[in-house]
Design a protein around this motif. Structure first.
Motif, PDB file in Angstrom:
ATOM      1  N   GLN A   1      -7.181   3.856  -1.177  1.00  0.00           N
ATOM      2  CA  GLN A   1      -6.313   4.387  -1.847  1.00  0.00           C
ATOM      3  C   GLN A   1      -6.679   5.661  -2.772  1.00  0.00           C
ATOM      4  OE1 GLN A   1      -3.215   4.208  -1.187  1.00  0.00           O
ATOM      5  NE2 GLN A   1      -2.238   2.281  -1.065  1.00  0.00           N
TER       6      GLN A   1
ATOM      7  N   ARG B   1      -7.721   8.385  -0.370  1.00  0.00           N
ATOM      8  CA  ARG B   1      -6.562   9.074   0.246  1.00  0.00           C
ATOM      9  C   ARG B   1      -5.487   9.931  -0.761  1.00  0.00           C
ATOM     10  NH1 ARG B   1      -4.201   3.821   3.705  1.00  0.00           N
ATOM     11  NH2 ARG B   1      -5.806   3.942   5.352  1.00  0.00           N
ATOM     12  N   PHE B   2      -5.623   9.495  -1.889  1.00  0.00           N
ATOM     13  CA  PHE B   2      -4.968  10.338  -2.982  1.00  0.00           C
ATOM     14  C   PHE B   2      -5.745  11.869  -3.060  1.00  0.00           C
ATOM     15  CE2 PHE B   2      -4.693  11.744  -7.379  1.00  0.00           C
ATOM     16  CZ  PHE B   2      -3.400  11.860  -7.823  1.00  0.00           C
TER      17      PHE B   2
ATOM     18  N   ASP C   1       1.357   9.240  -6.672  1.00  0.00           N
ATOM     19  CA  ASP C   1       2.054  10.747  -6.306  1.00  0.00           C
ATOM     20  C   ASP C   1       2.858  10.785  -7.636  1.00  0.00           C
ATOM     21  OD1 ASP C   1       0.495  10.967  -4.072  1.00  0.00           O
ATOM     22  OD2 ASP C   1       2.051  10.431  -2.902  1.00  0.00           O
TER      23      ASP C   1
ATOM     24  N   TYR D   1      -6.138   4.428 -12.123  1.00  0.00           N
ATOM     25  CA  TYR D   1      -5.455   3.577 -11.156  1.00  0.00           C
ATOM     26  C   TYR D   1      -6.092   2.375 -11.116  1.00  0.00           C
ATOM     27  CZ  TYR D   1      -4.445   1.981  -6.519  1.00  0.00           C
ATOM     28  OH  TYR D   1      -3.996   1.197  -5.348  1.00  0.00           O
TER      29      TYR D   1
ATOM     30  N   GLN E   1       0.666  -1.132  -0.016  1.00  0.00           N
ATOM     31  CA  GLN E   1      -0.222   0.032  -0.055  1.00  0.00           C
ATOM     32  C   GLN E   1       0.982   1.286  -0.176  1.00  0.00           C
ATOM     33  OE1 GLN E   1      -3.503  -0.294   2.732  1.00  0.00           O
ATOM     34  NE2 GLN E   1      -2.535  -2.278   3.041  1.00  0.00           N
ATOM     35  N   THR E   2       1.851   1.309   0.572  1.00  0.00           N
ATOM     36  CA  THR E   2       2.870   2.491   0.628  1.00  0.00           C
ATOM     37  C   THR E   2       3.373   2.565  -0.778  1.00  0.00           C
ATOM     38  OG1 THR E   2       3.535   2.110   2.726  1.00  0.00           O
ATOM     39  CG2 THR E   2       5.208   3.263   1.500  1.00  0.00           C
TER      40      THR E   2
ATOM     41  N   GLN F   1       1.977   1.833  -3.517  1.00  0.00           N
ATOM     42  CA  GLN F   1       0.862   2.118  -4.494  1.00  0.00           C
ATOM     43  C   GLN F   1       0.551   3.821  -4.240  1.00  0.00           C
ATOM     44  OE1 GLN F   1      -2.463  -0.253  -2.723  1.00  0.00           O
ATOM     45  NE2 GLN F   1      -1.971  -2.018  -4.195  1.00  0.00           N
ATOM     46  N   SER F   2       0.854   4.080  -3.030  1.00  0.00           N
ATOM     47  CA  SER F   2       0.573   5.413  -2.633  1.00  0.00           C
ATOM     48  C   SER F   2       1.766   6.287  -3.496  1.00  0.00           C
ATOM     49  CB  SER F   2       0.598   5.676  -1.223  1.00  0.00           C
ATOM     50  OG  SER F   2      -0.736   5.517  -0.597  1.00  0.00           O
ATOM     51  N   ARG F   3       2.956   5.846  -3.189  1.00  0.00           N
ATOM     52  CA  ARG F   3       3.947   6.361  -3.779  1.00  0.00           C
ATOM     53  C   ARG F   3       3.660   6.563  -5.446  1.00  0.00           C
ATOM     54  NH1 ARG F   3       7.413   3.440  -2.361  1.00  0.00           N
ATOM     55  NH2 ARG F   3       7.994   2.449  -4.267  1.00  0.00           N
TER      56      ARG F   3
END
Length: 388
Positions: free
Chosen positions: A352, A355-356, A325, A339, A317-318, A320-322
């Motif tokens: 996700q 949050r984005f 971004d 996405y 998940q980290t 995916q977030s990166r």
């Protein structure tokens, strides 16, 4: 090899997997040591091993243990096959059942055990899928169907079906995508058939094709497949619109076969490493089919279900977030960011995306869709975002 000998070979491979050897490595090692085994034998052993991996917990419970022997025994019971007909020691078959093995275990299985989901993941899995959780889990216990993507830049779905049928490969249209065919007979012939060799069809799950069909592709766009991997979605996009297409993957080696596949399909694709990517952008459309748990495709890679941990999921998940971004910085003003995951877990999907959106002003969710594994294809998710 006799049917019993194939089971014994699968038992030995499963014991290696239990000891920590990856499934594919264990199967390859067995095949190299077993030159006497024909192609049908190797295919049968592989099927037994993957059937056991898909049902790793329930077959162990039904077999009364966690050894390869117990899991194969449990699998026979699950199929309604009398184990003593194959566990008889004849022709390299597994040794006859012991007295203890002759009586099936009576202990009641938990929901997670019965449905072959890790205990630690069951709550998140069931909450993500709600009333569909049991149907999805049961589907993951079965073999995945074989799907083809018709290259509409080269042929029609009907013409592709006819070409495949001439070489003994029977198909029918799959409703998930206008390019999708489901193979009903002759799947093992695909890679050597003329339709595949000439780029008329590619192996690709129907839901994966549906993800691409949902994208707002238009002729003349500049398009980036940010997590291209082997390039399945890259080539699917190239077949649907006349676009300027760039493929990128953080592990450049994953794209090794893409130029040859693109040439076969009649597609033009530029490959880019991370250092040169800025030179190609900005892009009208960026697709991020991000690394994920793979929960929607565990039928195809069932060992991934059992190797996943909470720590690994958190790390994914980290990542995916990166990626979200980073990829969002490559989208042109007014462009689109898509996405996608082959996961059915909400933590990797809308969580996700939300949050984005919360941390990145200027983006709007235009559309989202999910496909569940019990609907006849892999589980997939896509969210289409636009940048004002």
């Amino acid at each position: 090899m006799t049917p019993g000998a194939r089971l014994q070979a699968a038992i030995e491979v499963l014991d290696q997997i239990s000891a920590g050897t990856p499934a594919e490595k264990a199967l390859t090692g067995w095949a190299r040591r077993s030159r006497f085994a024909g192609s049908k034998d190797r295919a049968a052993v592989r099927d037994h091993v993957f059937d056991a991996l898909r049902c790793w917990r329930s077959h162990a419970a039904l077999g009364g243990g966690t050894s390869g022997r117990a899991r194969i025994l449990g699998g026979l019971r699950d199929q309604g096959v009398a184990p003593e007909t194959l566990f008889n020691g004849v022709g390299h078959a597994p040794a006859a059942l012991t007295e203890a093995e002759q009586t099936p275990p009576q202990a009641e299985m938990s929901e997670a055990e019965r449905l072959d989901i890790p205990d630690w993941l069951w709550d998140a899995f069931s909450q993500s899928l709600g009333p569909d959780s049991e149907a999805a889990a049961l589907a993951l216990r079965q073999r995945a169907p074989v799907h083809l993507r018709v290259n509409l830049a080269r042929t029609t779905r009907e013409a592709a079906q006819a070409a495949l049928a001439e070489q003994g490969i029977q198909t029918h249209p799959h409703p998930a995508a206008t390019t999708a065919l489901e193979v009903t007979e002759g799947a093992r012939k695909i890679r050597n058939c003329d339709a595949f060799q000439s780029g008329l069809v590619e192996l690709q799950d129907a839901a994966s094709q549906a993800v691409v069909e949902l994208l707002p592709l238009q002729d003349g766009q500049s398009v980036l497949d940010y997590c291209a991997g082997g390039g399945g979605k890259t080539l699917a996009m190239a077949a649907l619109a006349d676009v300027s297409l760039v493929a990128h993957d953080a592990n450049y080696a994953r794209m090794t076969d893409l130029p040859a596949r693109a040439e076969r399909a009649g597609a033009k694709v530029a490959l880019s490493n991370s250092h040169d990517l800025q030179q190609h952008g900005p892009f009208d459309l960026v697709l991020c089919d991000v690394p994920c748990s793979g929960s929607g495709s565990w039928r195809r890679a069932p060992d991934g279900k059992w190797s996943l941990t909470q720590e690994r999921l958190d790390s994914i998940q980290t990542t995916q977030s990166r990626i979200l971004d980073q990829a969002s910085q490559l989208v042109a003003q007014g462009g689109t960011l898509a996405y996608a995951t082959c996961s059915m877990l909400e933590a990797e999907n809308m969580v996700q995306v939300n949050r984005f959106l919360a941390r990145t002003p200027g983006w709007t969710l235009q559309e989202m869709k999910s496909w569940k594994v019990h609907e006849g294809h892999d589980g997939f998710f896509v969210a289409v975002l636009t940048h004002a």
